[in-house]
Design an enzyme around this catalytic site. Structure first.
Site, PDB file in Angstrom:
ATOM      1  N   LYS A  83       0.818  -1.216   0.000  1.00  0.00           N
ATOM      2  CA  LYS A  83       0.000   0.000   0.000  1.00  0.00           C
ATOM      3  C   LYS A  83       0.851   1.266   0.000  1.00  0.00           C
ATOM      4  O   LYS A  83       0.429   2.295  -0.518  1.00  0.00           O
ATOM      5  CB  LYS A  83      -0.892  -0.031   1.249  1.00  0.00           C
ATOM      6  CG  LYS A  83      -1.847   1.109   1.378  1.00  0.00           C
ATOM      7  CD  LYS A  83      -2.874   0.844   2.443  1.00  0.00           C
ATOM      8  CE  LYS A  83      -2.376   1.217   3.822  1.00  0.00           C
ATOM      9  NZ  LYS A  83      -3.509   1.260   4.794  1.00  0.00           N
ATOM     10  N   ASP A  84       2.043   1.197   0.591  1.00  0.00           N
ATOM     11  CA  ASP A  84       2.890   2.386   0.745  1.00  0.00           C
ATOM     12  C   ASP A  84       3.934   2.525  -0.361  1.00  0.00           C
ATOM     13  O   ASP A  84       4.742   3.452  -0.324  1.00  0.00           O
ATOM     14  CB  ASP A  84       3.620   2.333   2.099  1.00  0.00           C
ATOM     15  CG  ASP A  84       2.661   2.331   3.264  1.00  0.00           C
ATOM     16  OD1 ASP A  84       1.579   2.924   3.148  1.00  0.00           O
ATOM     17  OD2 ASP A  84       2.989   1.714   4.297  1.00  0.00           O
ATOM     18  N   ARG A 129      -7.683   9.295   1.275  1.00  0.00           N
ATOM     19  CA  ARG A 129      -8.793   8.403   0.901  1.00  0.00           C
ATOM     20  C   ARG A 129      -9.798   8.267   2.050  1.00  0.00           C
ATOM     21  O   ARG A 129     -11.003   8.446   1.870  1.00  0.00           O
ATOM     22  CB  ARG A 129      -8.260   7.001   0.532  1.00  0.00           C
ATOM     23  CG  ARG A 129      -9.386   5.960   0.371  1.00  0.00           C
ATOM     24  CD  ARG A 129      -8.854   4.546   0.282  1.00  0.00           C
ATOM     25  NE  ARG A 129      -8.147   4.117   1.473  1.00  0.00           N
ATOM     26  CZ  ARG A 129      -8.695   3.482   2.502  1.00  0.00           C
ATOM     27  NH1 ARG A 129      -9.972   3.170   2.508  1.00  0.00           N
ATOM     28  NH2 ARG A 129      -7.967   3.122   3.549  1.00  0.00           N
ATOM     29  N   ARG A 130      -9.295   7.944   3.250  1.00  0.00           N
ATOM     30  CA  ARG A 130     -10.219   7.761   4.373  1.00  0.00           C
ATOM     31  C   ARG A 130     -10.958   9.060   4.687  1.00  0.00           C
ATOM     32  O   ARG A 130     -12.163   9.037   4.953  1.00  0.00           O
ATOM     33  CB  ARG A 130      -9.459   7.264   5.613  1.00  0.00           C
ATOM     34  CG  ARG A 130      -8.987   5.816   5.463  1.00  0.00           C
ATOM     35  CD  ARG A 130      -8.181   5.366   6.657  1.00  0.00           C
ATOM     36  NE  ARG A 130      -7.755   3.976   6.520  1.00  0.00           N
ATOM     37  CZ  ARG A 130      -6.540   3.527   6.848  1.00  0.00           C
ATOM     38  NH1 ARG A 130      -5.641   4.341   7.356  1.00  0.00           N
ATOM     39  NH2 ARG A 130      -6.237   2.245   6.687  1.00  0.00           N
ATOM     40  N   ARG A 147      -0.885  11.323  12.449  1.00  0.00           N
ATOM     41  CA  ARG A 147       0.254  10.655  11.828  1.00  0.00           C
ATOM     42  C   ARG A 147       0.864   9.688  12.835  1.00  0.00           C
ATOM     43  O   ARG A 147       0.429   9.577  13.961  1.00  0.00           O
ATOM     44  CB  ARG A 147       1.319  11.678  11.395  1.00  0.00           C
ATOM     45  CG  ARG A 147       1.025  12.452  10.133  1.00  0.00           C
ATOM     46  CD  ARG A 147       1.352  11.707   8.833  1.00  0.00           C
ATOM     47  NE  ARG A 147       2.362  10.668   8.920  1.00  0.00           N
ATOM     48  CZ  ARG A 147       3.655  10.849   8.794  1.00  0.00           C
ATOM     49  NH1 ARG A 147       4.143  12.039   8.602  1.00  0.00           N
ATOM     50  NH2 ARG A 147       4.490   9.832   8.870  1.00  0.00           N
ATOM     51  N   ARG A 153      -1.036   6.373  17.033  1.00  0.00           N
ATOM     52  CA  ARG A 153      -2.396   6.825  16.715  1.00  0.00           C
ATOM     53  C   ARG A 153      -3.384   6.390  17.800  1.00  0.00           C
ATOM     54  O   ARG A 153      -4.277   7.144  18.168  1.00  0.00           O
ATOM     55  CB  ARG A 153      -2.826   6.261  15.360  1.00  0.00           C
ATOM     56  CG  ARG A 153      -1.972   6.811  14.227  1.00  0.00           C
ATOM     57  CD  ARG A 153      -2.514   6.402  12.900  1.00  0.00           C
ATOM     58  NE  ARG A 153      -1.450   6.333  11.897  1.00  0.00           N
ATOM     59  CZ  ARG A 153      -1.664   6.200  10.600  1.00  0.00           C
ATOM     60  NH1 ARG A 153      -2.885   6.113  10.134  1.00  0.00           N
ATOM     61  NH2 ARG A 153      -0.658   6.136   9.758  1.00  0.00           N
ATOM     62  N   CYS A 239      -0.059   6.645  -3.493  1.00  0.00           N
ATOM     63  CA  CYS A 239      -0.698   6.240  -2.238  1.00  0.00           C
ATOM     64  C   CYS A 239      -1.249   7.436  -1.468  1.00  0.00           C
ATOM     65  O   CYS A 239      -1.883   7.267  -0.443  1.00  0.00           O
ATOM     66  CB  CYS A 239       0.264   5.426  -1.382  1.00  0.00           C
ATOM     67  SG  CYS A 239       1.632   6.388  -0.738  1.00  0.00           S
TER      68      CYS A 239
HETATM   69  N1  LIG Z   1      -0.151   3.854   5.584  1.00  0.00           N
HETATM   70  C1  LIG Z   1       0.380   3.120   6.689  1.00  0.00           C
HETATM   71  C2  LIG Z   1       0.084   1.658   6.564  1.00  0.00           C
HETATM   72  N2  LIG Z   1       0.603   0.911   5.575  1.00  0.00           N
HETATM   73  C3  LIG Z   1       0.133  -0.367   5.691  1.00  0.00           C
HETATM   74  C4  LIG Z   1      -0.686  -0.393   6.801  1.00  0.00           C
HETATM   75  C5  LIG Z   1      -1.417  -1.560   7.318  1.00  0.00           C
HETATM   76  C6  LIG Z   1      -1.110  -2.877   6.668  1.00  0.00           C
HETATM   77  C7  LIG Z   1      -1.717  -3.061   5.319  1.00  0.00           C
HETATM   78  O1  LIG Z   1      -2.676  -2.385   4.917  1.00  0.00           O
HETATM   79  O2  LIG Z   1      -1.209  -3.948   4.619  1.00  0.00           O
HETATM   80  C8  LIG Z   1      -0.704   0.871   7.369  1.00  0.00           C
HETATM   81  C9  LIG Z   1      -1.429   1.320   8.573  1.00  0.00           C
HETATM   82  C10 LIG Z   1      -2.881   1.640   8.339  1.00  0.00           C
HETATM   83  O3  LIG Z   1      -3.256   2.092   7.233  1.00  0.00           O
HETATM   84  O4  LIG Z   1      -3.671   1.458   9.261  1.00  0.00           O
END
Ligand SMILES: NCc1[nH]cc(CCC(=O)O)c1CC(=O)O
Length: 304
Positions: A83-84, A129-130, A147, A153, A239
């Site tokens: 995702k990152d 997005r959220r 953050r 968090r 992202c």
């Molecule tokens: N952006 C941070 C991030 N990158 C991946 C995850 C969680 C693990 C995943 O989605 O695979 C998270 C934390 C979150 O969004 O709560």
């Protein structure tokens, strides 16, 4: 044999995921503990904690230092939350394998559902997005910047900086926090592209390493991640864009759903497509369909 060096960020979630990969490789190849050395590397994203990453402007915040370590030969492969990982990767770096996908959903902590949040409640998130999806569902909510890693968090929530927060179920589960929060159905909130997936990258030219990593690849997850990333590429998104997407593979067919939002959630376009695994053109076609149907103000957020 000298150990294979696994590069990772140093956050608790990154280390948990690195250990999952190391464990899978040891099991697949019958290796002992010493066969893999975990090398934690601090990235720009880890250093900057006080601003929304969308404002930092730099590229490859979570990957640049790990990419460099790959090119410099300081590590043999890198483990990432896919995702990152930037949509456009440097030439020469490839996704060698992905672990089986975990729970793709977001969880809400502080209320039983988005609908159950009190009128005007503050929700902490740093994800465009959220924030956009929440505002679309509940324009009355206040969005506050959260953050930091998962534990930070949760501490901010306990400290009263917001009434609720949203976190990926996959991250909470991997940190042993499967007990907290309520899963949000994907029909209510489609997750981020590649949410819940752990990927392993290495140099295209790494030969034997590439082959060793391939042994733990979960092919269906890999294809779904590539489909979601192809959609992002065709949108010109990354992202930090307000994009949701989820591909699910069943019996050789991939079902790809996606959603684009304006930052305040007032504009929105969604679509889906079904295609045979291997049809590499389908995600881009969905991206173009979404852009064509988006109002100009929404289309302008994307460069695809
Ligand atoms: N952006 C941070 C991030 N990158 C991946 C995850 C969680 C693990 C995943 O989605 O695979 C998270 C934390 C979150 O969004 O709560």
């Amino acid at each position: 044999m000298s150990p294979l060096r696994l590069g990772t960020r140093g956050s608790p979630l990154a280390l948990a995921q690195a250990n999952m990969v190391a464990g899978a490789l040891r099991a697949a190849h019958g290796w002992d503990e010493a066969a893999i050395e975990i090398v934690a590397i601090r990235t720009t994203g880890d250093r900057i904690q006080d601003r929304a990453l969308a404002e930092v402007g730099g590229k490859a915040l979570w990957t640049k230092e790990l990419d460099r370590a790959l090119f410099d030969g300081d590590i043999d492969f890198a483990v990432h939350s896919m995702k990152d990982v930037e949509t456009i990767r440097p030439d020469g770096i490839v996704i060698a394998a992905t672990l089986p996908r975990a729970d793709v959903r977001d969880r809400i902590i502080g209320a039983e559902s988005v609908a159950a949040l009190a009128e005007g409640a503050r929700v902490g998130t740093s994800s465009p997005r959220r924030a956009a999806q929440l505002r679309r569902l509940r324009p009355d909510l206040g969005i506050v910047l959260f953050r930091g890693n998962v534990e930070t968090r949760l501490r901010k929530l306990t400290g009263g900086e917001a009434e609720a927060t949203l976190l990926a179920a996959a991250g909470l589960d991997r940190l042993g926090r499967a007990d907290i929060g309520f899963a949000i159905p994907i029909e209510t909130m489609l997750p981020a592209p590649a949410q819940g997936t752990v990927g392993i990258e290495t140099l295209r030219a790494s030969g034997e390493t590439l082959r060793l990593l391939g042994a733990i690849d979960h092919a269906a997850t890999h294809r779904c991640v590539l489909a979601e990333r192809a959609l992002l590429a065709a949108l010109g998104a990354d992202c930090r864009s307000p994009v949701a997407a989820l591909a699910v593979e069943q019996g050789g067919a991939i079902h790809l759903r996606a959603e684009l939002l304006s930052e305040a959630g007032e504009e929105h376009v969604a679509g889906e497509t079904r295609f045979a695994a291997g049809d590499d053109a389908a995600p881009g076609a969905l991206a173009r369909d979404l852009l064509a149907r988006a109002v100009p103000a929404l289309r302008a957020l994307f460069t695809g």
